[in-house]
Write a protein that holds these residues in place. Structure first.
Motif, PDB file in Angstrom:
ATOM      1  N   ALA A  21       0.865  -1.188   0.000  1.00 14.73           N
ATOM      2  CA  ALA A  21       0.000   0.000   0.000  1.00 14.73           C
ATOM      3  C   ALA A  21       0.897   1.232   0.000  1.00 14.73           C
ATOM      4  N   VAL A  22       0.284   2.382  -0.131  1.00 16.32           N
ATOM      5  CA  VAL A  22       1.052   3.619  -0.009  1.00 16.32           C
ATOM      6  C   VAL A  22       1.035   4.037   1.456  1.00 16.32           C
ATOM      7  N   PRO A  23       2.078   4.732   1.913  1.00 19.28           N
ATOM      8  CA  PRO A  23       2.104   5.140   3.314  1.00 19.28           C
ATOM      9  C   PRO A  23       1.048   6.198   3.605  1.00 19.28           C
ATOM     10  N   THR A  24       0.664   6.302   4.865  1.00 13.11           N
ATOM     11  CA  THR A  24      -0.347   7.277   5.250  1.00 13.11           C
ATOM     12  C   THR A  24       0.208   8.693   5.315  1.00 13.11           C
ATOM     13  N   GLY A  25       1.498   8.836   5.595  1.00 15.89           N
ATOM     14  CA  GLY A  25       2.133  10.146   5.655  1.00 15.89           C
ATOM     15  C   GLY A  25       3.357  10.199   4.775  1.00 15.89           C
ATOM     16  N   PRO A  26       3.843  11.402   4.442  1.00 14.86           N
ATOM     17  CA  PRO A  26       4.956  11.526   3.501  1.00 14.86           C
ATOM     18  C   PRO A  26       6.273  10.934   3.995  1.00 14.86           C
ATOM     19  N   ASP A  27       6.485  10.839   5.287  1.00 10.16           N
ATOM     20  CA  ASP A  27       7.727  10.285   5.812  1.00 10.16           C
ATOM     21  C   ASP A  27       7.541   8.917   6.458  1.00 10.16           C
ATOM     22  N   ASP A  28       6.334   8.363   6.343  1.00  8.86           N
ATOM     23  CA  ASP A  28       6.069   7.038   6.894  1.00  8.86           C
ATOM     24  C   ASP A  28       6.674   5.972   5.985  1.00  8.86           C
ATOM     25  N   PRO A  29       7.061   4.837   6.555  1.00 10.17           N
ATOM     26  CA  PRO A  29       7.596   3.757   5.713  1.00 10.17           C
ATOM     27  C   PRO A  29       6.515   3.176   4.818  1.00 10.17           C
ATOM     28  N   TYR A  30       6.950   2.647   3.695  1.00  8.69           N
ATOM     29  CA  TYR A  30       6.018   1.963   2.804  1.00  8.69           C
ATOM     30  C   TYR A  30       5.640   0.639   3.453  1.00  8.69           C
ATOM     31  N   PRO A  31       4.325   0.377   3.604  1.00  8.47           N
ATOM     32  CA  PRO A  31       3.911  -0.859   4.261  1.00  8.47           C
ATOM     33  C   PRO A  31       4.092  -2.073   3.358  1.00  8.47           C
ATOM     34  N   GLY A  32       4.316  -3.186   4.010  1.00 11.91           N
ATOM     35  CA  GLY A  32       4.454  -4.454   3.304  1.00 11.91           C
ATOM     36  C   GLY A  32       5.461  -5.335   4.007  1.00 11.91           C
ATOM     37  N   PRO A  33       5.435  -6.599   3.698  1.00 10.19           N
ATOM     38  CA  PRO A  33       6.349  -7.528   4.349  1.00 10.19           C
ATOM     39  C   PRO A  33       7.791  -7.354   3.865  1.00 10.19           C
ATOM     40  N   VAL A  34       8.704  -7.518   4.785  1.00 12.81           N
ATOM     41  CA  VAL A  34      10.127  -7.571   4.436  1.00 12.81           C
ATOM     42  C   VAL A  34      10.382  -8.991   3.940  1.00 12.81           C
ATOM     43  N   VAL A  35      10.836  -9.100   2.694  1.00 14.12           N
ATOM     44  CA  VAL A  35      11.011 -10.422   2.092  1.00 14.12           C
ATOM     45  C   VAL A  35      12.467 -10.876   2.054  1.00 14.12           C
ATOM     46  N   ALA A  36      13.386  -9.951   2.327  1.00 10.54           N
ATOM     47  CA  ALA A  36      14.810 -10.327   2.326  1.00 10.54           C
ATOM     48  C   ALA A  36      15.617  -9.281   3.068  1.00 10.54           C
ATOM     49  N   HIS A  37      16.768  -9.732   3.546  1.00  8.59           N
ATOM     50  CA  HIS A  37      17.790  -8.846   4.119  1.00  8.59           C
ATOM     51  C   HIS A  37      19.062  -9.065   3.318  1.00  8.59           C
ATOM     52  N   TRP A  38      19.596  -7.969   2.794  1.00 10.44           N
ATOM     53  CA  TRP A  38      20.824  -8.055   2.025  1.00 10.44           C
ATOM     54  C   TRP A  38      21.941  -7.348   2.757  1.00 10.44           C
ATOM     55  N   THR A  39      23.075  -8.011   2.859  1.00  9.65           N
ATOM     56  CA  THR A  39      24.282  -7.427   3.443  1.00  9.65           C
ATOM     57  C   THR A  39      25.445  -7.704   2.489  1.00  9.65           C
ATOM     58  N   GLY A  40      26.584  -7.135   2.796  1.00 16.89           N
ATOM     59  CA  GLY A  40      27.797  -7.432   2.034  1.00 16.89           C
ATOM     60  C   GLY A  40      27.639  -7.242   0.547  1.00 16.89           C
ATOM     61  N   SER A  41      28.026  -8.265  -0.217  1.00 18.99           N
ATOM     62  CA  SER A  41      28.019  -8.151  -1.680  1.00 18.99           C
ATOM     63  C   SER A  41      26.603  -8.035  -2.242  1.00 18.99           C
ATOM     64  N   GLU A  42      25.622  -8.646  -1.584  1.00 25.86           N
ATOM     65  CA  GLU A  42      24.238  -8.508  -2.059  1.00 25.86           C
ATOM     66  C   GLU A  42      23.777  -7.058  -1.969  1.00 25.86           C
ATOM     67  N   ALA A  43      24.063  -6.413  -0.842  1.00 27.96           N
ATOM     68  CA  ALA A  43      23.694  -5.005  -0.676  1.00 27.96           C
ATOM     69  C   ALA A  43      24.457  -4.136  -1.669  1.00 27.96           C
ATOM     70  N   ALA A  44      25.747  -4.412  -1.839  1.00 23.75           N
ATOM     71  CA  ALA A  44      26.567  -3.626  -2.770  1.00 23.75           C
ATOM     72  C   ALA A  44      26.060  -3.771  -4.203  1.00 23.75           C
ATOM     73  N   THR A  45      25.682  -4.971  -4.591  1.00 24.59           N
ATOM     74  CA  THR A  45      25.151  -5.198  -5.937  1.00 24.59           C
ATOM     75  C   THR A  45      23.869  -4.413  -6.144  1.00 24.59           C
ATOM     76  N   ALA A  46      22.970  -4.477  -5.178  1.00 23.51           N
ATOM     77  CA  ALA A  46      21.705  -3.751  -5.293  1.00 23.51           C
ATOM     78  C   ALA A  46      21.934  -2.245  -5.381  1.00 23.51           C
ATOM     79  N   LEU A  47      22.806  -1.722  -4.543  1.00 26.37           N
ATOM     80  CA  LEU A  47      23.085  -0.284  -4.569  1.00 26.37           C
ATOM     81  C   LEU A  47      23.736   0.140  -5.881  1.00 26.37           C
ATOM     82  N   THR A  48      24.595  -0.706  -6.424  1.00 23.26           N
ATOM     83  CA  THR A  48      25.212  -0.411  -7.720  1.00 23.26           C
ATOM     84  C   THR A  48      24.158  -0.386  -8.820  1.00 23.26           C
ATOM     85  N   LEU A  49      23.259  -1.360  -8.809  1.00 20.40           N
ATOM     86  CA  LEU A  49      22.188  -1.382  -9.814  1.00 20.40           C
ATOM     87  C   LEU A  49      21.296  -0.154  -9.690  1.00 20.40           C
ATOM     88  N   ILE A  50      20.905   0.171  -8.466  1.00 15.67           N
ATOM     89  CA  ILE A  50      20.042   1.338  -8.252  1.00 15.67           C
ATOM     90  C   ILE A  50      20.753   2.606  -8.719  1.00 15.67           C
TER      91      ILE A  50
END
Length: 130
Positions: A21-50
């Protein structure tokens, strides 16, 4: 796409969120389940792609993002930034303590290879679950 450089350098953990869903306020987090946690090379890969998402024109769809990321530093106390991606209207909305106003809304080309690769990472994370 431009990310807040200091926040990227400080990121130790990324949560992948399947936005429901969309958040109720402009600085509220986007609701929804957390489906993964990325650290190390996974996080670096995602940040590079973004960070390599090429810019695009705005397309109107009403902004219904399906995927988001939350970046945390080592302490995990607060979110450095959260980015929500709408692959239909080519828009990314970011907020958080490290996001300057000029980076809050950006547009990307969803058919570019980095966008397709990022979407594949999101889908794989969603399929695998937390």
């Amino acid at each position: 796409m431009q990310l807040p450089a200091e926040a990227v350098a400080a990121t130790a953990l990324i949560e992948v969120v399947r936005i429901s869903a969309v958040p109720t306020g402009p600085d509220d987090p986007y609701p929804g389940p957390v489906v993964a946690h990325w650290t190390g090379s996974e996080a670096a890969t995602a940040l590079t792609l973004i960070g390599s998402l090429p810019g695009s024109e705005q397309h109107r769809c009403g902004f219904w993002p399906g995927w988001g990321v939350r970046a945390y530093e080592d302490s995990l106390d607060q979110v450095l930034f959260e980015a929500a991606f709408c692959f239909s209207c080519h828009e990314v909305r970011m907020h958080g303590t490290a996001v300057p106003a000029g980076l809050a809304k950006q547009f990307f080309h969803p058919d570019a290879q980095p966008a397709r690769d990022l979407l594949a990472l999101f889908r794989a994370a969603g399929a695998a679950g937390p």
